[in-house]
Design an enzyme around this catalytic site. Structure first.
Site, PDB file in Angstrom:
ATOM      1  N   ASP A  32       0.860  -1.174   0.000  1.00 12.29           N
ATOM      2  CA  ASP A  32       0.000   0.000   0.000  1.00 12.29           C
ATOM      3  C   ASP A  32       0.904   1.233   0.000  1.00 12.29           C
ATOM      4  O   ASP A  32       2.102   1.136   0.298  1.00 12.29           O
ATOM      5  CB  ASP A  32      -0.896  -0.023   1.241  1.00 12.29           C
ATOM      6  CG  ASP A  32      -1.686   1.255   1.403  1.00 12.29           C
ATOM      7  OD1 ASP A  32      -2.413   1.609   0.463  1.00 12.29           O
ATOM      8  OD2 ASP A  32      -1.552   1.903   2.456  1.00 12.29           O
ATOM      9  N   ASP A  34      -0.264   5.195   0.821  1.00 16.35           N
ATOM     10  CA  ASP A  34      -0.536   6.216   1.842  1.00 16.35           C
ATOM     11  C   ASP A  34      -0.550   5.601   3.234  1.00 16.35           C
ATOM     12  O   ASP A  34      -1.397   4.763   3.548  1.00 16.35           O
ATOM     13  CB  ASP A  34      -1.874   6.907   1.570  1.00 16.35           C
ATOM     14  CG  ASP A  34      -1.850   7.719   0.283  1.00 16.35           C
ATOM     15  OD1 ASP A  34      -0.813   8.327   0.002  1.00 16.35           O
ATOM     16  OD2 ASP A  34      -2.860   7.732  -0.431  1.00 16.35           O
ATOM     17  N   GLU A  41      -0.351  11.360   4.519  1.00 18.43           N
ATOM     18  CA  GLU A  41      -1.505  12.102   5.033  1.00 18.43           C
ATOM     19  C   GLU A  41      -1.071  13.369   5.765  1.00 18.43           C
ATOM     20  O   GLU A  41      -1.451  14.476   5.390  1.00 18.43           O
ATOM     21  CB  GLU A  41      -2.352  11.210   5.953  1.00 18.43           C
ATOM     22  CG  GLU A  41      -3.086  10.093   5.247  1.00 18.43           C
ATOM     23  CD  GLU A  41      -4.186  10.585   4.306  1.00 18.43           C
ATOM     24  OE1 GLU A  41      -4.392  11.810   4.187  1.00 18.43           O
ATOM     25  OE2 GLU A  41      -4.832   9.726   3.686  1.00 18.43           O
ATOM     26  N   GLY A  75     -12.282  10.361   1.607  1.00 23.93           N
ATOM     27  CA  GLY A  75     -12.223  11.223   0.431  1.00 23.93           C
ATOM     28  C   GLY A  75     -12.063  12.690   0.767  1.00 23.93           C
ATOM     29  O   GLY A  75     -12.743  13.222   1.647  1.00 23.93           O
ATOM     30  N   GLY A  76     -11.142  13.372   0.054  1.00 21.35           N
ATOM     31  CA  GLY A  76     -10.874  14.777   0.330  1.00 21.35           C
ATOM     32  C   GLY A  76     -12.066  15.667   0.076  1.00 21.35           C
ATOM     33  O   GLY A  76     -12.314  16.623   0.833  1.00 21.35           O
ATOM     34  N   ARG A  79     -14.509  15.263   2.841  1.00 23.93           N
ATOM     35  CA  ARG A  79     -13.909  15.844   4.049  1.00 23.93           C
ATOM     36  C   ARG A  79     -14.147  17.351   4.072  1.00 23.93           C
ATOM     37  O   ARG A  79     -14.558  17.923   5.093  1.00 23.93           O
ATOM     38  CB  ARG A  79     -12.413  15.521   4.039  1.00 23.93           C
ATOM     39  CG  ARG A  79     -11.785  15.335   5.398  1.00 23.93           C
ATOM     40  CD  ARG A  79     -10.418  14.711   5.240  1.00 23.93           C
ATOM     41  NE  ARG A  79     -10.526  13.311   4.850  1.00 23.93           N
ATOM     42  CZ  ARG A  79      -9.654  12.669   4.072  1.00 23.93           C
ATOM     43  NH1 ARG A  79      -8.599  13.296   3.607  1.00 23.93           N
ATOM     44  NH2 ARG A  79      -9.845  11.407   3.770  1.00 23.93           N
ATOM     45  N   LYS A 103      -6.018  21.751  -4.268  1.00 24.37           N
ATOM     46  CA  LYS A 103      -5.332  20.899  -3.297  1.00 24.37           C
ATOM     47  C   LYS A 103      -4.454  19.871  -3.998  1.00 24.37           C
ATOM     48  O   LYS A 103      -3.303  19.617  -3.599  1.00 24.37           O
ATOM     49  CB  LYS A 103      -6.367  20.220  -2.392  1.00 24.37           C
ATOM     50  CG  LYS A 103      -5.764  19.259  -1.383  1.00 24.37           C
ATOM     51  CD  LYS A 103      -5.838  17.828  -1.881  1.00 24.37           C
ATOM     52  CE  LYS A 103      -5.125  16.890  -0.931  1.00 24.37           C
ATOM     53  NZ  LYS A 103      -5.162  15.487  -1.419  1.00 24.37           N
ATOM     54  N   THR A 140      -2.860   0.421  -4.460  1.00 24.51           N
ATOM     55  CA  THR A 140      -3.295   1.610  -3.739  1.00 24.51           C
ATOM     56  C   THR A 140      -4.631   2.130  -4.251  1.00 24.51           C
ATOM     57  O   THR A 140      -5.029   1.850  -5.381  1.00 24.51           O
ATOM     58  CB  THR A 140      -2.234   2.722  -3.873  1.00 24.51           C
ATOM     59  OG1 THR A 140      -2.677   3.906  -3.203  1.00 24.51           O
ATOM     60  CG2 THR A 140      -1.979   3.071  -5.338  1.00 24.51           C
ATOM     61  N   ASP A 200      -1.782  -0.459   6.145  1.00 26.16           N
ATOM     62  CA  ASP A 200      -1.852   0.318   7.386  1.00 26.16           C
ATOM     63  C   ASP A 200      -3.271   0.613   7.836  1.00 26.16           C
ATOM     64  O   ASP A 200      -3.469   1.171   8.905  1.00 26.16           O
ATOM     65  CB  ASP A 200      -1.106   1.640   7.222  1.00 26.16           C
ATOM     66  CG  ASP A 200      -1.909   2.638   6.383  1.00 26.16           C
ATOM     67  OD1 ASP A 200      -2.293   2.281   5.243  1.00 26.16           O
ATOM     68  OD2 ASP A 200      -2.164   3.756   6.858  1.00 26.16           O
TER      69      ASP A 200
END
Length: 273
Positions: A32, A34, A41, A75-76, A79, A103, A140, A200
């Site tokens: 993975d 991130d 993050e 999800g950004g 968020r 972003k 990922t 993770d």
């Protein structure tokens, strides 16, 4: 309907083979990105959000504590939408889409600049696996552009050790669905009993184990669901370990000298068989 049928057929094929005599020789490691390869993050996405807010003239700043809470929202875009509602200023979809693009631009620049580093023990294990000729793949939920930017930032001169990747651009269903790992098995040509995933998050752990792939877990501290999923993992450690920074272990076979090594990964497959 066709995609669903193909998904079920691939999964059933791997399930049938997994019920045959297990082969415990490690043939591939699936990484993975991130939170596993690097802490993208806190060191990548969070500063990029803050830079986008500043560009847009928003008086928002997501410090580590606030961002950790917001990470429970997937999800950004979602968020930012949720936070806007919290602030009493709901946003139109067009505004959110523009902010997402701002972003993303900041994130890609930041990642390419080398602002994000590999987590402890990752570089050491990547090198050990490469020297042993074990193919390594990225699996990922990030997109191609984010992965490529991270490779440029982490591995100078295109020297990354990966044989290939499966990203969000490759599958219709992302983690926690097993589709990314099923495709990784297909592309790498290995059986689930010959592969090992390093993850993770709860979503990544579910995706790997639902594809019948044993998973070594290095938990992200902000994943609120993860502790309840530890039983799915073949081992749980806080990181992969360095000679001067031994890992702490929560479960799994005892890890000598506090380091995850190729020998230990082989042991995980043997013990599981």
């Amino acid at each position: 309907m066709v995609d669903e049928f193909m998904h079920c057929a691939v999964w059933f094929n791997h399930f049938v083979r997994s019920q045959q005599k297990p082969m415990s020789c490690l043939q591939a490691v699936f990484w993975d990105v991130d939170g596993t390869l690097a802490d993208t993050e806190m060191d990548g996405h969070r500063p990029a959000f803050n830079a986008a807010f500043a560009d847009f003239g928003l008086n928002w700043h997501w410090d580590p504590g606030l961002y950790q809470r917001l990470l429970s929202i997937p999800g950004g875009g979602q968020r930012m939408a949720s936070y806007a509602v919290e602030q009493g200023t709901p946003m139109e979809p067009e505004t959110l889409e523009y902010l997402k693009q701002l972003k993303q631009d900041h994130y890609l620049k930041r990642i390419r600049s080398g602002a994000v580093a590999l987590r402890p023990g990752v570089a050491r294990l990547l090198k050990e696996l490469s020297l042993a000729g074990i193919p390594q793949w990225i699996v990922t939920s990030s997109g191609d552009a984010s992965v490529q930017a991270l490779m440029e930032g982490l591995f100078a001169g295109g020297s990354d050790p990966f044989a290939g990747s499966v990203t969000s651009n490759d599958v219709p269903c992302h983690k926690p669905h097993p589709d990314p790992y099923l495709l990784a098995l297909e592309r790498s040509g290995v059986e689930p009993t010959q592969a090992l995933a390093i993850e993770d998050s709860a979503a990544g752990l579910r995706a790997a184990t639902d594809a019948l792939i044993p998973c070594l877990l290095t938990p992200s501290p902000w994943d609120q669901e993860l502790e309840h999923e530890f039983h799915r993992a073949v081992a749980v450690v806080d990181h992969l370990g360095e000679p001067t920074l031994p890992l702490r272990q929560t479960s799994g076979p005892s890890c000598r000298q506090g380091l995850i090594t190729l020998e230990y990964l082989h042991q995980l497959l043997v013990d599981r068989a």
